[in-house]
Scaffold this motif. Structure first.
Motif, PDB file in Angstrom:
ATOM      1  N   GLU A 177       3.523 -12.432  -2.485  1.00  0.00           N
ATOM      2  CA  GLU A 177       3.668 -11.241  -3.318  1.00  0.00           C
ATOM      3  C   GLU A 177       2.475 -10.314  -3.116  1.00  0.00           C
ATOM      4  OE1 GLU A 177       4.437 -12.123  -7.380  1.00  0.00           O
ATOM      5  OE2 GLU A 177       5.891 -13.702  -6.941  1.00  0.00           O
ATOM      6  N   PRO A 178       2.499  -9.492  -2.066  1.00  0.00           N
ATOM      7  CA  PRO A 178       1.389  -8.554  -1.802  1.00  0.00           C
ATOM      8  C   PRO A 178       1.154  -7.632  -2.991  1.00  0.00           C
ATOM      9  CG  PRO A 178       2.884  -8.674   0.069  1.00  0.00           C
ATOM     10  CD  PRO A 178       3.564  -9.390  -1.054  1.00  0.00           C
ATOM     11  N   GLN A 179      -0.094  -7.260  -3.208  1.00  0.00           N
ATOM     12  CA  GLN A 179      -0.447  -6.395  -4.329  1.00  0.00           C
ATOM     13  C   GLN A 179      -1.684  -5.578  -3.991  1.00  0.00           C
ATOM     14  OE1 GLN A 179      -2.434  -8.807  -7.662  1.00  0.00           O
ATOM     15  NE2 GLN A 179      -1.274 -10.391  -6.561  1.00  0.00           N
ATOM     16  N   PRO A 180      -1.930  -4.499  -4.736  1.00  0.00           N
ATOM     17  CA  PRO A 180      -3.157  -3.728  -4.514  1.00  0.00           C
ATOM     18  C   PRO A 180      -4.382  -4.596  -4.777  1.00  0.00           C
ATOM     19  CG  PRO A 180      -1.589  -2.514  -5.870  1.00  0.00           C
ATOM     20  CD  PRO A 180      -1.073  -3.918  -5.788  1.00  0.00           C
ATOM     21  N   LEU A 181      -5.491  -4.242  -4.135  1.00  0.00           N
ATOM     22  CA  LEU A 181      -6.738  -4.994  -4.300  1.00  0.00           C
ATOM     23  C   LEU A 181      -7.896  -4.031  -4.477  1.00  0.00           C
ATOM     24  CD1 LEU A 181      -6.318  -7.636  -1.432  1.00  0.00           C
ATOM     25  CD2 LEU A 181      -6.045  -8.074  -3.884  1.00  0.00           C
ATOM     26  N   TYR A 182      -8.952  -4.530  -5.122  1.00  0.00           N
ATOM     27  CA  TYR A 182     -10.228  -3.821  -5.173  1.00  0.00           C
ATOM     28  C   TYR A 182     -11.163  -4.451  -4.142  1.00  0.00           C
ATOM     29  CZ  TYR A 182      -9.258  -1.337  -9.565  1.00  0.00           C
ATOM     30  OH  TYR A 182      -8.752  -0.496 -10.527  1.00  0.00           O
ATOM     31  N   PHE A 183     -11.832  -3.608  -3.362  1.00  0.00           N
ATOM     32  CA  PHE A 183     -12.881  -4.062  -2.450  1.00  0.00           C
ATOM     33  C   PHE A 183     -14.189  -3.402  -2.868  1.00  0.00           C
ATOM     34  CE2 PHE A 183      -9.052  -4.033   0.375  1.00  0.00           C
ATOM     35  CZ  PHE A 183      -8.939  -5.407   0.523  1.00  0.00           C
ATOM     36  N   VAL A 184     -15.173  -4.213  -3.207  1.00  0.00           N
ATOM     37  CA  VAL A 184     -16.506  -3.693  -3.505  1.00  0.00           C
ATOM     38  C   VAL A 184     -17.363  -3.948  -2.272  1.00  0.00           C
ATOM     39  CG1 VAL A 184     -18.523  -3.830  -4.997  1.00  0.00           C
ATOM     40  CG2 VAL A 184     -16.235  -4.170  -5.965  1.00  0.00           C
ATOM     41  N   LEU A 185     -17.795  -2.881  -1.616  1.00  0.00           N
ATOM     42  CA  LEU A 185     -18.528  -2.980  -0.355  1.00  0.00           C
ATOM     43  C   LEU A 185     -19.959  -2.492  -0.521  1.00  0.00           C
ATOM     44  CD1 LEU A 185     -15.833  -1.554   2.103  1.00  0.00           C
ATOM     45  CD2 LEU A 185     -16.101  -3.906   1.293  1.00  0.00           C
ATOM     46  N   GLU A 186     -20.891  -3.194   0.133  1.00  0.00           N
ATOM     47  CA  GLU A 186     -22.293  -2.762   0.193  1.00  0.00           C
ATOM     48  C   GLU A 186     -22.686  -2.653   1.653  1.00  0.00           C
ATOM     49  OE1 GLU A 186     -26.839  -4.184  -1.040  1.00  0.00           O
ATOM     50  OE2 GLU A 186     -25.088  -5.340  -1.743  1.00  0.00           O
ATOM     51  N   CYS A 192      -7.299  -0.148  -3.150  1.00  0.00           N
ATOM     52  CA  CYS A 192      -6.412   0.026  -1.998  1.00  0.00           C
ATOM     53  C   CYS A 192      -5.009  -0.456  -2.344  1.00  0.00           C
ATOM     54  CB  CYS A 192      -6.928  -0.761  -0.792  1.00  0.00           C
ATOM     55  SG  CYS A 192      -8.481  -0.130  -0.134  1.00  0.00           S
ATOM     56  N   ASP A 193      -4.044   0.385  -2.073  1.00  0.00           N
ATOM     57  CA  ASP A 193      -2.655   0.067  -2.375  1.00  0.00           C
ATOM     58  C   ASP A 193      -2.121  -0.969  -1.380  1.00  0.00           C
ATOM     59  OD1 ASP A 193      -0.291   0.137  -3.692  1.00  0.00           O
ATOM     60  OD2 ASP A 193       0.145   2.254  -3.319  1.00  0.00           O
ATOM     61  N   ILE A 194      -0.912  -1.446  -1.659  1.00  0.00           N
ATOM     62  CA  ILE A 194      -0.304  -2.519  -0.863  1.00  0.00           C
ATOM     63  C   ILE A 194      -0.202  -2.171   0.615  1.00  0.00           C
ATOM     64  CG2 ILE A 194       1.834  -3.840  -0.528  1.00  0.00           C
ATOM     65  CD1 ILE A 194       2.311  -3.663  -3.516  1.00  0.00           C
ATOM     66  N   ILE A 195      -0.026  -0.910   0.941  1.00  0.00           N
ATOM     67  CA  ILE A 195       0.122  -0.518   2.351  1.00  0.00           C
ATOM     68  C   ILE A 195      -1.115  -0.878   3.168  1.00  0.00           C
ATOM     69  CG2 ILE A 195       1.759   1.334   1.891  1.00  0.00           C
ATOM     70  CD1 ILE A 195      -0.545   3.325   2.090  1.00  0.00           C
ATOM     71  N   HIS A 196      -2.240  -1.109   2.503  1.00  0.00           N
ATOM     72  CA  HIS A 196      -3.480  -1.429   3.214  1.00  0.00           C
ATOM     73  C   HIS A 196      -3.906  -2.892   3.067  1.00  0.00           C
ATOM     74  CE1 HIS A 196      -4.100   2.807   3.954  1.00  0.00           C
ATOM     75  NE2 HIS A 196      -4.066   3.079   2.657  1.00  0.00           N
ATOM     76  N   THR A 197      -3.241  -3.650   2.210  1.00  0.00           N
ATOM     77  CA  THR A 197      -3.743  -4.989   1.883  1.00  0.00           C
ATOM     78  C   THR A 197      -2.886  -6.132   2.408  1.00  0.00           C
ATOM     79  OG1 THR A 197      -2.591  -5.011  -0.260  1.00  0.00           O
ATOM     80  CG2 THR A 197      -4.831  -4.106  -0.209  1.00  0.00           C
ATOM     81  N   GLY A 198      -1.804  -5.809   3.119  1.00  0.00           N
ATOM     82  CA  GLY A 198      -0.877  -6.841   3.575  1.00  0.00           C
ATOM     83  C   GLY A 198      -1.498  -7.918   4.447  1.00  0.00           C
ATOM     84  N   MET A 199      -2.499  -7.539   5.257  1.00  0.00           N
ATOM     85  CA  MET A 199      -3.115  -8.492   6.177  1.00  0.00           C
ATOM     86  C   MET A 199      -4.282  -9.256   5.546  1.00  0.00           C
ATOM     87  SD  MET A 199      -1.416  -8.535   8.950  1.00  0.00           S
ATOM     88  CE  MET A 199      -2.545  -9.449   9.991  1.00  0.00           C
TER      89      MET A 199
END
Length: 291
Positions: free
Chosen positions: A143-152, A89-96
């Motif tokens: 410094e917001p940045q993209p993140l990986y979310f691994v969901l089950e 997920c790019d920064i536009i989705h990870t700010g919160m």
């Protein structure tokens, strides 16, 4: 492992790590979703920020309930029961995420997800104190940045299939629950069941604070909710007095007085003066007893 799939949402890529079962569930407003999550930085080490499996507590959210990480609803709605997927997920989705992660960590530590006794909105507190209480989250906040979310995805329950707790209510339902919880707390107080009463008052305060964070501080709607919370806090403190938790009473009442200058503080002081006097005398007597 399947190749990365675009969800049709800007700034999101999906990779299915383990396929799920049956058809895609229905995700409507009010649907409760239970899942595990792991959050990782997009660095070479794939540094893990949070992992619900290590904590041992799966995450729950209700679709359409204005969860701060809105993108999680989108990600989960693309999954089947039992599926494990990785989402970039790019920064536009990870700010919160830092604010959400703070609440989740507090829950894992056995603490309240919000500092309900502090009477300013969560974001205002964040800037006032310059920290979320966790160094890695502070860095991510700066410094917001993209993140990986691994969901089950573990379980999907439709609105009629589970009993809705206060956290699962929408804002209108939370406000309707407040007077009910207030009344239950008063009844328990009169019965001398002070600890149970504190839980009712506390739940009502949390309902108010969840709604209040969406209002602009110090404007009329915010102030109306604040007065409701003040009344409940006084009731909560009365219970603490009966339980001889004097220092906590002083802490809560001092917070209110310090953060509410002007007429609101004057009114509060007049209402709480007998309580504070009694509390101060009790603390003094206790201290003299020790000496």
């Amino acid at each position: 492992m399947e190749d990365a799939l675009l969800l049709g949402v800007e700034g999101v890529k999906k990779t299915i790590l383990h396929g799920g079962t049956s058809e895609l569930p229905k995700f409507i407003t009010g649907t409760k979703v239970t899942f595990h999550f792991r959050t990782q930085l997009c660095n070479d080490e794939r540094t893990v920020l949070d992992d619900s499996k290590k904590v041992g507590i799966p995450m729950e959210l209700v679709i359409g309930n204005m969860f701060k990480m809105e993108v999680w609803e989108t990600l989960l709605s693309s999954m089947r029961i039992g599926e494990v997927a990785e989402f970039w997920c790019d920064i536009i989705h990870t700010g919160m995420y830092p604010i959400v992660a703070k609440s989740l960590r507090r829950i894992a530590e056995g603490k309240d997800p919000v500092d309900w006794h502090i009477h300013t909105c969560g974001i205002a507190n964040m800037f006032a104190y310059h920290t979320l209480g966790y160094e890695d989250l502070d860095e991510l906040q700066k410094e917001p940045q993209p993140l990986y979310f691994v969901l089950e995805l573990l379980k999907v329950e439709q609105p009629s299939e589970y009993n809705r707790e206060s956290w699962a209510l929408n804002d209108e339902e939370r406000l309707k629950a407040v007077p009910v919880l207030h009344g239950q707390g008063n009844k328990l107080y009169k019965m001398g069941r002070y600890e149970e009463a504190t839980l009712k008052y506390k739940e009502a305060i949390i309902c108010i604070k969840n709604v209040q964070t969406k209002e602009k501080s110090w404007e009329a709607p915010w102030l109306k909710l604040e007065k409701m919370a003040l009344t409940l806090t006084l009731n909560y403190c009365q219970c603490l007095l009966r339980m001889e938790e004097y220092y906590e009473v002083i802490e809560h009442t001092s917070d209110i007085i310090n953060q509410h200058p002007g007429q609101l503080s004057v009114s509060f002081c007049m209402a709480s003066a007998p309580m504070l006097l009694r509390c101060s005398n009790s603390v003094l007597s206790y201290a003299l007893g020790i000496l």
